[in-house]
Design a protein around this motif. Sequence first.
Motif, PDB file in Angstrom:
ATOM      1  N   ILE A   1       0.851  -1.200   0.000  1.00 60.83           N
ATOM      2  CA  ILE A   1       0.000   0.000   0.000  1.00 60.83           C
ATOM      3  C   ILE A   1       0.883   1.245   0.000  1.00 60.83           C
ATOM      4  O   ILE A   1       1.819   1.350   0.786  1.00 60.83           O
ATOM      5  CB  ILE A   1      -0.931   0.020   1.225  1.00 60.83           C
ATOM      6  N   THR A   2       0.581   2.188  -0.870  1.00 61.93           N
ATOM      7  CA  THR A   2       1.288   3.464  -0.942  1.00 61.93           C
ATOM      8  C   THR A   2       0.258   4.594  -0.991  1.00 61.93           C
ATOM      9  O   THR A   2      -0.757   4.472  -1.671  1.00 61.93           O
ATOM     10  CB  THR A   2       2.188   3.535  -2.185  1.00 61.93           C
ATOM     11  N   PHE A   3       0.525   5.668  -0.261  1.00 62.98           N
ATOM     12  CA  PHE A   3      -0.391   6.811  -0.284  1.00 62.98           C
ATOM     13  C   PHE A   3       0.401   8.104  -0.191  1.00 62.98           C
ATOM     14  O   PHE A   3       1.598   8.107   0.127  1.00 62.98           O
ATOM     15  CB  PHE A   3      -1.405   6.728   0.865  1.00 62.98           C
ATOM     16  N   SER A   4      -0.246   9.212  -0.466  1.00 63.19           N
ATOM     17  CA  SER A   4       0.337  10.541  -0.288  1.00 63.19           C
ATOM     18  C   SER A   4      -0.733  11.447   0.290  1.00 63.19           C
ATOM     19  O   SER A   4      -1.931  11.152   0.205  1.00 63.19           O
ATOM     20  CB  SER A   4       0.879  11.098  -1.609  1.00 63.19           C
ATOM     21  N   PHE A   5      -0.307  12.556   0.874  1.00 65.01           N
ATOM     22  CA  PHE A   5      -1.241  13.477   1.520  1.00 65.01           C
ATOM     23  C   PHE A   5      -1.712  14.559   0.551  1.00 65.01           C
ATOM     24  O   PHE A   5      -0.903  15.146  -0.181  1.00 65.01           O
ATOM     25  CB  PHE A   5      -0.597  14.133   2.736  1.00 65.01           C
ATOM     26  N   THR A   6      -3.002  14.814   0.587  1.00 61.95           N
ATOM     27  CA  THR A   6      -3.564  15.943  -0.153  1.00 61.95           C
ATOM     28  C   THR A   6      -3.326  17.201   0.661  1.00 61.95           C
ATOM     29  O   THR A   6      -3.655  17.243   1.843  1.00 61.95           O
ATOM     30  CB  THR A   6      -5.076  15.752  -0.373  1.00 61.95           C
ATOM     31  N   PRO A   7      -2.738  18.246   0.077  1.00 61.84           N
ATOM     32  CA  PRO A   7      -2.440  19.463   0.854  1.00 61.84           C
ATOM     33  C   PRO A   7      -3.699  20.206   1.270  1.00 61.84           C
ATOM     34  O   PRO A   7      -4.780  19.995   0.724  1.00 61.84           O
ATOM     35  CB  PRO A   7      -1.583  20.292  -0.112  1.00 61.84           C
TER      36      PRO A   7
END
Length: 316
Positions: free
Chosen positions: A111-117
Amino acid sequence: MLRHMLRFMQDDVFQNTYGFSRDSSKAAKELGDFKNMFFNAEAGEAAAPMEVDASPDRPAIGELREKSTPAKAGTPIEGMVIGANRNSYLRRGAAFDVMKNVEAGVEDTGITFSFTPLKRGAPASPGTPTFTPSKVLLANGERTMNMLSPGASSKLFHADVEYQKVVSEWTFQKDEVDIPQADIAHDHKASQLEDGANTLLGLDANRLCKWDLRDPRGVVQEAGDASPIVQWTGGKDFARGTNFSCMATSGAGHVVVGSKDGKIRLYSSKTLTQAKTSIPGLGKASLLLMSHMTVNGYWQQQMTTSWSSNPPLETM
């Protein structure tokens, strides 16, 4: 012959242990059908435990240290965020790879994710924007992250891990002047597991800081468009020459600080104004990039671009 001698020896051991012979009426009365199960080679062989395969869900200690993980294309690993609960995270630019904590180390969940600013002003342009952190701390029972960003060194960004969004943006200030920060750390090792922990430590090249996230104006959501303030509550501004670069804390709140010249300083949990222990550096080649300390404060590890060391430090 050998079996006879073994039986004779075991009968003697039986009698010395229980005070009567195996063939006596007392043995039958006291032990019943179990009398032939004690000190009996034939019975022991019959009762030998069967072999059991190791559970595939519980890897042997050290197994994962030798298990390679296929390299992922794209941005290289820039840091690891260690969790004490279920997950840890590998940071690759704006992306976080989720790693499952297991008994022998960590396993890649895939699982990989990134943050929405945080959204401010006009709507964003087409596409999904992402937030790129430079320093990350887990907080509030490891459900949130406090982060620094290379493009806004005086800002602290608070993100919700479950929703994968930056939910608030804070400004480091002292006497109404924005203070840039190069690194942040919890004020003690287990703080990331505590709900509502509102204080943290920070540094820049010539400053050590204690910060408080409780905004004096009240609830952050009521502060309007203005960025809430992270309040300065202690620390020290050094005239010059300290060149601080990284920091970490122990379970009791003692602070280890690394410098660009390789020097290591240890501060007590009560004050950041004067180092209690100092270890000289090895020159420019020993630029310290990252620091870690054990819970008991005795061992700490410093990492550079080319090597790492873990000298012991006396806990105060």
